[in-house]
Design an enzyme around this catalytic site. Structure first.
Site, PDB file in Angstrom:
ATOM      1  CB  SER A 127      -7.289 125.765 103.268  1.00 18.92           C
ATOM      2  OG  SER A 127      -6.795 125.420 102.006  1.00 18.92           O
ATOM      3  N   GLY A 132      -4.855 121.396 105.038  1.00 21.05           N
ATOM      4  CA  GLY A 132      -4.297 122.174 103.938  1.00 21.05           C
ATOM      5  C   GLY A 132      -4.087 121.228 102.768  1.00 21.05           C
ATOM      6  CD  GLU A 364      -6.580 127.874  93.000  1.00 18.74           C
ATOM      7  OE1 GLU A 364      -6.838 127.029  92.116  1.00 18.74           O
ATOM      8  OE2 GLU A 364      -7.086 129.010  93.037  1.00 18.74           O
ATOM      9  CB  THR A 366       2.306 122.497  98.168  1.00 23.74           C
ATOM     10  OG1 THR A 366       2.099 121.078  98.255  1.00 23.74           O
ATOM     11  CG2 THR A 366       1.722 123.180  99.403  1.00 23.74           C
TER      12      THR A 366
HETATM   13  N1  CAA Z   1     -10.108 115.410  90.276  1.00 23.18           N
HETATM   14  C1  CAA Z   1     -11.178 114.611  90.421  1.00 23.18           C
HETATM   15  N2  CAA Z   1     -11.296 113.729  91.455  1.00 23.18           N
HETATM   16  C2  CAA Z   1     -10.280 113.661  92.330  1.00 23.18           C
HETATM   17  C3  CAA Z   1      -9.138 114.475  92.211  1.00 23.18           C
HETATM   18  C4  CAA Z   1      -9.070 115.372  91.134  1.00 23.18           C
HETATM   19  N3  CAA Z   1      -8.018 116.181  90.955  1.00 23.18           N
HETATM   20  N4  CAA Z   1      -8.299 114.193  93.232  1.00 23.18           N
HETATM   21  C5  CAA Z   1      -8.877 113.242  93.962  1.00 23.18           C
HETATM   22  N5  CAA Z   1     -10.087 112.905  93.416  1.00 23.18           N
HETATM   23  C6  CAA Z   1     -11.006 111.873  93.872  1.00 23.18           C
HETATM   24  C7  CAA Z   1     -10.306 110.521  93.798  1.00 23.18           C
HETATM   25  O1  CAA Z   1     -10.489 109.931  92.546  1.00 23.18           O
HETATM   26  C8  CAA Z   1     -10.952 109.752  94.910  1.00 23.18           C
HETATM   27  O2  CAA Z   1     -12.190 109.218  94.424  1.00 23.18           O
HETATM   28  P1  CAA Z   1     -12.859 107.882  95.097  1.00 23.18           P
HETATM   29  O3  CAA Z   1     -13.477 108.318  96.344  1.00 23.18           O
HETATM   30  O4  CAA Z   1     -13.868 107.498  94.055  1.00 23.18           O
HETATM   31  O5  CAA Z   1     -11.755 106.885  95.283  1.00 23.18           O
HETATM   32  C9  CAA Z   1     -11.271 110.815  95.950  1.00 23.18           C
HETATM   33  O6  CAA Z   1     -11.275 112.077  95.268  1.00 23.18           O
HETATM   34  C10 CAA Z   1     -10.256 110.894  97.060  1.00 23.18           C
HETATM   35  O7  CAA Z   1      -9.022 111.126  96.469  1.00 23.18           O
HETATM   36  P2  CAA Z   1      -7.658 110.500  96.980  1.00 23.18           P
HETATM   37  O8  CAA Z   1      -7.913 109.083  97.397  1.00 23.18           O
HETATM   38  O9  CAA Z   1      -6.638 110.732  95.914  1.00 23.18           O
HETATM   39  O10 CAA Z   1      -7.403 111.379  98.272  1.00 23.18           O
HETATM   40  P3  CAA Z   1      -6.047 111.699  99.013  1.00 23.18           P
HETATM   41  O11 CAA Z   1      -6.427 112.277 100.318  1.00 23.18           O
HETATM   42  O12 CAA Z   1      -5.113 110.549  98.975  1.00 23.18           O
HETATM   43  O13 CAA Z   1      -5.370 112.836  98.079  1.00 23.18           O
HETATM   44  C11 CAA Z   1      -5.149 115.153  97.430  1.00 23.18           C
HETATM   45  C12 CAA Z   1      -6.072 113.974  97.735  1.00 23.18           C
HETATM   46  C13 CAA Z   1      -4.721 115.066  95.976  1.00 23.18           C
HETATM   47  C14 CAA Z   1      -3.936 115.205  98.319  1.00 23.18           C
HETATM   48  C15 CAA Z   1      -6.043 116.372  97.664  1.00 23.18           C
HETATM   49  O14 CAA Z   1      -6.393 116.439  99.046  1.00 23.18           O
HETATM   50  C16 CAA Z   1      -5.415 117.681  97.279  1.00 23.18           C
HETATM   51  O15 CAA Z   1      -5.477 118.064  96.106  1.00 23.18           O
HETATM   52  N6  CAA Z   1      -4.859 118.427  98.258  1.00 23.18           N
HETATM   53  C17 CAA Z   1      -4.458 119.806  98.041  1.00 23.18           C
HETATM   54  C18 CAA Z   1      -5.607 120.703  98.385  1.00 23.18           C
HETATM   55  C19 CAA Z   1      -5.519 122.020  97.709  1.00 23.18           C
HETATM   56  O16 CAA Z   1      -5.127 122.156  96.568  1.00 23.18           O
HETATM   57  N7  CAA Z   1      -5.954 123.065  98.425  1.00 23.18           N
HETATM   58  C20 CAA Z   1      -5.990 124.372  97.895  1.00 23.18           C
HETATM   59  C21 CAA Z   1      -7.099 125.145  98.535  1.00 23.18           C
HETATM   60  S1  CAA Z   1      -7.664 126.548  97.648  1.00 23.18           S
HETATM   61  C22 CAA Z   1      -6.526 127.766  97.946  1.00 23.18           C
HETATM   62  O17 CAA Z   1      -5.382 127.538  97.797  1.00 23.18           O
HETATM   63  C23 CAA Z   1      -6.978 129.083  98.441  1.00 23.18           C
HETATM   64  C24 CAA Z   1      -7.328 130.095  97.469  1.00 23.18           C
HETATM   65  O18 CAA Z   1      -8.253 130.828  97.716  1.00 23.18           O
HETATM   66  C25 CAA Z   1      -6.507 130.335  96.242  1.00 23.18           C
END
Ligand code: CAA
Length: 382
Positions: A127, A132, A364, A366
């Site tokens: 992040s 985020g 991880e 929302t």
């Molecule tokens: N598993 C495997 N591959 C994945 C995936 C997953 N869960 N999600 C996306 N991908 C792959 C896709 O298949 C895609 O592959 P291609 O390039 O081959 O097409 C690529 O990644 C891009 O994915 P999207 O096109 O789906 O991308 P997007 O931007 O539209 O959406 C998202 C992505 C799901 C929104 C992602 O950005 C996401 O999960 N966001 C939330 C982030 C998050 O959880 N952050 C938490 C940080 S950690 C934390 O909280 C702190 C801590 O210390 C606890």
């Protein structure tokens, strides 16, 4: 098929985690929450017992357990202290998993082994202030300089940002390539230019530490690249597929802790001449709480089992995280309600559990992001 019988080893791990939580974590939970005190001593002991490298192979100093054992342990830790549980969850399912799955022998020897043996703590730095939910928009830049990489940028909301020894850092190497330009690095926290910001003053999880991380001309050798350039975003997402199961287990633990406190209190507290547990309105609350926890636990165990068996689990991991975090908030709120005025004061612990539960709907990914992930997976499979 998902078996509802746990193996002897899984049950032993659950018992060992419960004993550790009751004897070593619980006595200082209130004090650490009040003083925002990081649980260094507790984590040291957890490391010595193998709880910080639970799924790492023995070759690299880990306990070589399965994901089901891991979620059973995280639930026990979270039942008494969600702050300790989140440090263990990030270390096991994000940091260690990424290093073991994608790291070279150099990285495994230098970072995975001390992490798995509990000598190091690790952080996961994805992040940023402007990235985020939209994790693709990495503004942290990694530039190649001979055999080194130079990293510049800011990371946000980093669990164990200051107390960790090594951080998994995601950075963009070529903006034009968008998410396909992102790379992943292991960065020792004592590298010049790596600086943890001040601790966030949080609503809950006050004994865990959350900081920003500033990266100013942080130089690491080529050997610190994890996987290939361009693979970073996929590593981040695949890590989160496991991380979210850990947060689901943490949520189940928080809910279970609040539920047990509510049952105990409802048997002790009398109104209108009988324990409140004998009033039907309280019974209905207890029944709903129990049902929700059981359902969340089953979703969590199912996702863990799928991951153990190397089966698709993106949807199931998000379903477990979304449902468990939702019910953790519902159950802790009801636990406070059952306690009445006493629920609103520290001594009875349920007010802390209610505060701790909130973040499970945020970090991880929302709840909104989990809905999006689940819907995308459903539509992909049609
Ligand atoms: N598993 C495997 N591959 C994945 C995936 C997953 N869960 N999600 C996306 N991908 C792959 C896709 O298949 C895609 O592959 P291609 O390039 O081959 O097409 C690529 O990644 C891009 O994915 P999207 O096109 O789906 O991308 P997007 O931007 O539209 O959406 C998202 C992505 C799901 C929104 C992602 O950005 C996401 O999960 N966001 C939330 C982030 C998050 O959880 N952050 C938490 C940080 S950690 C934390 O909280 C702190 C801590 O210390 C606890």
């Amino acid at each position: 098929m998902l078996s509802f019988e746990f193996s002897e080893i899984q049950l032993q791990i659950k018992d060992a985690a419960r004993k550790f939580a009751q004897e070593e974590i619980l006595p200082t939970t209130i004090q650490r929450d009040m003083n925002s005190e990081f649980p260094s001593e507790i984590l040291k002991k957890m490391g010595e017992l193998g709880f910080l490298g639970m799924m790492v192979s023995s070759e690299w100093g880990g306990s070589e357990l399965d994901v089901v054992s891991y979620v059973l342990a995280i639930e026990e830790f979270a039942k008494v202290d969600a702050s300790v549980a989140v440090v263990a969850s990030v270390q096991n399912s994000l940091v260690c998993w990424i290093l073991e799955t994608y790291g070279s022998d150099f990285l495994k020897e230098n970072y995975l082994r001390p992490l798995a043996e509990g000598k190091y703590l690790g952080a996961y730095c994805l992040s940023e202030p402007e990235a985020g939910s939209d994790a693709r928009q990495q503004n942290t830049i990694a530039e190649k300089d001979g055999n080194d990489w130079i990293l510049n940028g800011t990371k946000n909301w980093i669990t164990t940002g200051k107390h960790s020894n090594v951080s998994i850092v995601f950075a963009q190497t070529n903006k034009e390539l968008k998410h396909k330009g992102i790379a992943c690095f292991a960065v020792p926290n004592d590298t010049p230019g790596f600086e943890a910001g001040i601790k966030e003053d949080k609503m809950g999880l006050r004994s865990s530490e959350t900081t920003s991380i500033g990266l100013t001309n942080v130089k690491v050798s080529e050997e610190h690249l994890i996987g290939n350039v361009g693979e970073g975003f996929y590593i981040a997402m695949r890590g989160l597929n496991g991380g979210r199961i850990g947060i689901a287990a943490q949520s189940v633990g928080i809910a279970q802790g609040a539920f047990e406190a509510a049952v105990k209190y409802s048997l002790e507290r009398k109104t209108m001449g009988k324990p409140i547990a004998e009033h039907q309105l309280i019974q209905a609350k207890l029944a709903q709480m129990s049902m929700k926890i059981s359902a969340a636990r089953l979703l969590t165990h199912k996702a863990a089992w799928l991951r153990d068996n190397k089966l698709d689990h993106i949807r199931e991991s998000s379903e477990a995280k979304l449902f468990a975090s939702t019910i953790a908030n519902e159950v802790t709120r009801e636990a406070v309600q059952i306690h009445g005025g006493y629920g609103y004061v520290r001594e009875y612990q349920v007010e802390r559990m209610m505060r701790d539960a909130k973040v499970t709907e945020i970090y991880e990914g929302t709840s909104e992001i989990q809905n999006l992930v689940i819907a995308r997976e459903i539509l992909k499979s049609v």
